[in-house]
Every structure is written in structure tokens, then in C-alpha cells.
Scaffold this motif. Structure first.
Motif, PDB file in Angstrom:
ATOM      1  N   ARG A 125     -25.951 -11.900   4.418  1.00  0.00           N
ATOM      2  CA  ARG A 125     -26.911 -12.803   3.780  1.00  0.00           C
ATOM      3  C   ARG A 125     -26.341 -13.324   2.458  1.00  0.00           C
ATOM      4  NH1 ARG A 125     -33.392 -12.593   2.978  1.00  0.00           N
ATOM      5  NH2 ARG A 125     -33.524 -13.698   0.986  1.00  0.00           N
ATOM      6  N   HIS A 126     -26.564 -14.614   2.205  1.00  0.00           N
ATOM      7  CA  HIS A 126     -26.131 -15.245   0.961  1.00  0.00           C
ATOM      8  C   HIS A 126     -27.331 -15.960   0.345  1.00  0.00           C
ATOM      9  CE1 HIS A 126     -21.663 -14.891   1.556  1.00  0.00           C
ATOM     10  NE2 HIS A 126     -22.075 -14.717   2.800  1.00  0.00           N
ATOM     11  N   GLU A 127     -27.506 -15.816  -0.960  1.00  0.00           N
ATOM     12  CA  GLU A 127     -28.626 -16.439  -1.652  1.00  0.00           C
ATOM     13  C   GLU A 127     -28.284 -17.878  -2.018  1.00  0.00           C
ATOM     14  OE1 GLU A 127     -31.411 -14.880  -1.529  1.00  0.00           O
ATOM     15  OE2 GLU A 127     -30.390 -13.104  -0.729  1.00  0.00           O
ATOM     16  N   LEU A 128     -29.274 -18.764  -1.880  1.00  0.00           N
ATOM     17  CA  LEU A 128     -29.022 -20.190  -2.061  1.00  0.00           C
ATOM     18  C   LEU A 128     -28.673 -20.558  -3.501  1.00  0.00           C
ATOM     19  CD1 LEU A 128     -31.745 -21.835   0.192  1.00  0.00           C
ATOM     20  CD2 LEU A 128     -29.339 -21.420   0.713  1.00  0.00           C
ATOM     21  N   ALA A 129     -29.240 -19.867  -4.472  1.00  0.00           N
ATOM     22  CA  ALA A 129     -28.959 -20.212  -5.867  1.00  0.00           C
ATOM     23  C   ALA A 129     -27.472 -20.053  -6.170  1.00  0.00           C
ATOM     24  CB  ALA A 129     -29.789 -19.337  -6.806  1.00  0.00           C
ATOM     25  N   GLU A 130     -26.894 -18.974  -5.685  1.00  0.00           N
ATOM     26  CA  GLU A 130     -25.463 -18.740  -5.896  1.00  0.00           C
ATOM     27  C   GLU A 130     -24.629 -19.762  -5.144  1.00  0.00           C
ATOM     28  OE1 GLU A 130     -22.084 -15.293  -5.006  1.00  0.00           O
ATOM     29  OE2 GLU A 130     -24.219 -14.872  -4.691  1.00  0.00           O
ATOM     30  N   ILE A 131     -25.011 -20.043  -3.912  1.00  0.00           N
ATOM     31  CA  ILE A 131     -24.278 -21.030  -3.110  1.00  0.00           C
ATOM     32  C   ILE A 131     -24.331 -22.399  -3.778  1.00  0.00           C
ATOM     33  CG2 ILE A 131     -24.384 -22.371  -0.957  1.00  0.00           C
ATOM     34  CD1 ILE A 131     -25.065 -19.828   0.493  1.00  0.00           C
ATOM     35  N   ARG A 132     -25.485 -22.769  -4.280  1.00  0.00           N
ATOM     36  CA  ARG A 132     -25.624 -24.087  -4.901  1.00  0.00           C
ATOM     37  C   ARG A 132     -24.754 -24.209  -6.151  1.00  0.00           C
ATOM     38  NH1 ARG A 132     -31.119 -27.649  -5.375  1.00  0.00           N
ATOM     39  NH2 ARG A 132     -30.111 -29.543  -6.139  1.00  0.00           N
ATOM     40  N   THR A 133     -24.714 -23.163  -6.942  1.00  0.00           N
ATOM     41  CA  THR A 133     -23.872 -23.187  -8.142  1.00  0.00           C
ATOM     42  C   THR A 133     -22.417 -23.411  -7.772  1.00  0.00           C
ATOM     43  OG1 THR A 133     -25.383 -21.732  -9.361  1.00  0.00           O
ATOM     44  CG2 THR A 133     -23.097 -21.840 -10.124  1.00  0.00           C
ATOM     45  N   ARG A 134     -21.957 -22.686  -6.766  1.00  0.00           N
ATOM     46  CA  ARG A 134     -20.560 -22.822  -6.324  1.00  0.00           C
ATOM     47  C   ARG A 134     -20.310 -24.198  -5.722  1.00  0.00           C
ATOM     48  NH1 ARG A 134     -20.458 -17.909  -2.381  1.00  0.00           N
ATOM     49  NH2 ARG A 134     -18.634 -19.024  -1.585  1.00  0.00           N
ATOM     50  N   PHE A 135     -21.261 -24.678  -4.916  1.00  0.00           N
ATOM     51  CA  PHE A 135     -21.089 -25.962  -4.240  1.00  0.00           C
ATOM     52  C   PHE A 135     -21.046 -27.111  -5.243  1.00  0.00           C
ATOM     53  CE2 PHE A 135     -23.120 -29.684  -2.147  1.00  0.00           C
ATOM     54  CZ  PHE A 135     -22.165 -29.928  -1.180  1.00  0.00           C
ATOM     55  N   GLU A 136     -21.957 -27.087  -6.207  1.00  0.00           N
ATOM     56  CA  GLU A 136     -22.001 -28.184  -7.178  1.00  0.00           C
ATOM     57  C   GLU A 136     -20.813 -28.161  -8.128  1.00  0.00           C
ATOM     58  OE1 GLU A 136     -25.904 -27.928  -8.884  1.00  0.00           O
ATOM     59  OE2 GLU A 136     -26.842 -28.953  -7.174  1.00  0.00           O
ATOM     60  N   ALA A 137     -20.230 -26.980  -8.312  1.00  0.00           N
ATOM     61  CA  ALA A 137     -19.057 -26.882  -9.181  1.00  0.00           C
ATOM     62  C   ALA A 137     -17.789 -27.336  -8.481  1.00  0.00           C
ATOM     63  CB  ALA A 137     -18.890 -25.444  -9.672  1.00  0.00           C
ATOM     64  N   SER A 138     -17.673 -27.031  -7.188  1.00  0.00           N
ATOM     65  CA  SER A 138     -16.426 -27.300  -6.469  1.00  0.00           C
ATOM     66  C   SER A 138     -16.513 -28.481  -5.513  1.00  0.00           C
ATOM     67  CB  SER A 138     -16.007 -26.067  -5.672  1.00  0.00           C
ATOM     68  OG  SER A 138     -16.915 -25.819  -4.601  1.00  0.00           O
ATOM     69  N   GLY A 139     -17.724 -28.778  -5.026  1.00  0.00           N
ATOM     70  CA  GLY A 139     -17.878 -29.813  -4.014  1.00  0.00           C
ATOM     71  C   GLY A 139     -17.456 -29.369  -2.630  1.00  0.00           C
ATOM     72  N   GLU A 140     -17.137 -28.095  -2.491  1.00  0.00           N
ATOM     73  CA  GLU A 140     -16.661 -27.583  -1.210  1.00  0.00           C
ATOM     74  C   GLU A 140     -17.742 -26.761  -0.515  1.00  0.00           C
ATOM     75  OE1 GLU A 140     -13.816 -28.385   0.266  1.00  0.00           O
ATOM     76  OE2 GLU A 140     -13.536 -29.719  -1.464  1.00  0.00           O
ATOM     77  N   PRO A 141     -17.832 -26.846   0.814  1.00  0.00           N
ATOM     78  CA  PRO A 141     -18.824 -26.048   1.534  1.00  0.00           C
ATOM     79  C   PRO A 141     -18.533 -24.561   1.361  1.00  0.00           C
ATOM     80  CG  PRO A 141     -17.273 -27.049   3.075  1.00  0.00           C
ATOM     81  CD  PRO A 141     -17.000 -27.650   1.734  1.00  0.00           C
ATOM     82  N   PRO A 142     -19.545 -23.730   1.259  1.00  0.00           N
ATOM     83  CA  PRO A 142     -19.334 -22.307   0.977  1.00  0.00           C
ATOM     84  C   PRO A 142     -18.725 -21.548   2.144  1.00  0.00           C
ATOM     85  CG  PRO A 142     -21.639 -22.727   1.455  1.00  0.00           C
ATOM     86  CD  PRO A 142     -20.977 -24.070   1.372  1.00  0.00           C
ATOM     87  N   THR A 143     -17.985 -20.531   1.805  1.00  0.00           N
ATOM     88  CA  THR A 143     -17.475 -19.573   2.779  1.00  0.00           C
ATOM     89  C   THR A 143     -17.908 -18.182   2.349  1.00  0.00           C
ATOM     90  OG1 THR A 143     -15.375 -19.434   1.580  1.00  0.00           O
ATOM     91  CG2 THR A 143     -15.482 -20.966   3.439  1.00  0.00           C
ATOM     92  N   CYS A 144     -17.896 -17.261   3.278  1.00  0.00           N
ATOM     93  CA  CYS A 144     -18.383 -15.907   3.034  1.00  0.00           C
ATOM     94  C   CYS A 144     -17.436 -15.152   2.111  1.00  0.00           C
ATOM     95  CB  CYS A 144     -18.541 -15.169   4.354  1.00  0.00           C
ATOM     96  SG  CYS A 144     -19.145 -13.474   4.211  1.00  0.00           S
ATOM     97  N   GLU A 145     -17.979 -14.544   1.085  1.00  0.00           N
ATOM     98  CA  GLU A 145     -17.159 -13.772   0.157  1.00  0.00           C
ATOM     99  C   GLU A 145     -16.670 -12.479   0.787  1.00  0.00           C
ATOM    100  OE1 GLU A 145     -19.657 -13.320  -3.262  1.00  0.00           O
ATOM    101  OE2 GLU A 145     -18.988 -15.228  -4.132  1.00  0.00           O
TER     102      GLU A 145
END
Length: 239
Positions: A125-145
């Protein structure tokens, strides 16, 4: 009919959440038409499609981030609390049934949940707030940590297989019911839309509450064309 019922199977669609400001999918002016979900196979194949899917996801989230349970959701919660309804089957992904006080075990989410994400490889499970921060910073779709797999909103996309366990749980509840209560569903999305018919064929009474006609109206015992919130509020008060 509600008072006399032994086991009620609740079945909710988009119409129960529109009072909260959550847009339904099929209205001509729905924002979903401008931000359509990306088909599952395209999401898997293309990083660009995943990037666009997440952009659309966050755009839609912003439209209803302050949505709260409606009188309809609270009416359902009252039926569950009264022991009339073991669980509610829902086509919605907005988490508003849980926000009304139901546990995850009391909500059978046929189309998943849009308030978090999961890794398609390992299931983390991944939380959306963390994903959004990463996505808006990098512009890249998230991958599993954890494993590097593709991360996707925990919803069922077009072309994605519906989880067998959820569909089986929904079917079991439908067949165990003596009253199947449809609330705000157009009953055109399959296989979910087969459940009311199966319950009816198994001897349950079928009640449909929806603003627009549905394909099963002629087979229902009662059809009520109206707003769900006021109707369920009256039902809950009569318990």
C-alpha cells in the motif's frame, strides 16, 4: 418492507455520493469526461500513459477532496448498525461508506478504493499524499519503494480484472438476502449489475431507488424515483 426484512443487501452507485459533490461518471458535463481513466493495459505498457493517469487522478481528487458522507451513507450505516444489513456492496471508490462509520469488512468495494494506491507487483500500500509529492516534484509516475513495481491507484480500471474475492463476497450476500436494495446505480456496469437479478431470482424482493430509470425497473418490487438522502433518512428514523 425494510422493517420486515431479515437480511438486506445494500448496493450503491454514484447517485448516493452526488449529494456530497462527488461527480457521477456518465453525465454529459461530468468532469470524468474530461479526465477519463486510462485503460489498464495502456497504463501497464506506457510510462507516458501512467504519467497522464496520475495527472488526471489528482485533478479529480481536487474536485471532491472535501466530500463528506451524505444522508444516504448515514442511512446505510444505520441499517448496518441495526443488524439489518451485514455489509454494503458498492461500485463507488470514494471511501464515503467508511467515512460514515462502517468498517472495511462492512463495505464490499467492487471497483476498489481511490483514496490510496498499491503496487501491482508486490501489493504494498502507498499513501497518495506521498505519491503526489514525489510526482509533482519529478513529473514521473511512481514506482514501488519496496520492489520497483508499477504503482496504481487502488481502483479497478477499464480492462482490469475485478478481484474474485470481492465479487464472491458480493454474490454470497446477494444470495443470502431477502431484500436487495439498489441505491443510486444505473445498473449498466457488469458483472456488478447481475447481482440484483440473481438476488431476485433467488427469492429476494428488489427495491430500486434512483433518479433515472434502470434496465431492471420492470422486474423490481418497488421503484422510487427520487433523491436517496431524504428517503433513507426516513427509513433510518423508522427503525
Amino acid at each position: 418492507m425494510i422493517r420486515e426484512a431479515g437480511t438486506i443487501a445494500g448496493f450503491t452507485g454514484a447517485g448516493i455520493s452526488t449529494e456530497s459533490g462527488v461527480p457521477d461518471f456518465r453525465s454529459a458535463d461530468s468532469p470524468w469526461m474530461q479526465n477519463k481513466p486510462i485503460p489498464f493495459q495502456l497504463f501497464l505498457r506506457s510510462a507516458e500513459a501512467r504519467r497522464e493517469a496520475w495527472r488526471r487522478k489528482f485533478t479529480m481528487d481536487d474536485l471532491y477532496r472535501h466530500a463528506a458522507p451524505t444522508r444516504g451513507h448515514l442511512g446505510i450505516a444505520a441499517l448496518v448498525a441495526a443488524g439489518k444489513m451485514p455489509a454494503v456492496i458498492t461500485q463507488n471508490i470514494d471511501n464515503l461508506h467508511q467515512a460514515s462509520g462502517l468498517s472495511d469488512k462492512q463495505v464490499i468495494e467492487l471497483h476498489g478504493n481511490g483514496t490510496y494506491a498499491t503496487c501491482l507487483a508486490c501489493g504494498r500500500r502507498h499513501e497518495l499524499a506521498e505519491i503526489r509529492t514525489r510526482f509533482e516534484a519529478s513529473g514521473e509516475p511512481p514506482t514501488c519503494e519496496a520492489c520497483g513495481g508499477i504503482v496504481k491507484s487502488a481502483t479497478i480500471s477499464f480492462g482490469q480484472t475485478m478481484p474474485e474475492g470481492r465479487l464472491r463476497a458480493a454474490l454470497e450476500l446477494a444470495l443470502a438476502s431477502d431484500l436487495f436494495l439498489v441505491l443510486g446505480s444505473s445498473l449498466v456496469v457488469y458483472p456488478a449489475a447481475t447481482l440484483p437479478s440473481l438476488a431476485k431470482e433467488n427469492g429476494a424482493r428488489l427495491v430500486i431507488i434512483n433518479r433515472e430509470p434502470t434496465p431492471l425497473d420492470e422486474h423490481a418490487d418497488i421503484v422510487i424515483a427520487g433523491e436517496i438522502g431524504p428517503i433513507l433518512s426516513r427509513i433510518a428514523n423508522d427503525l
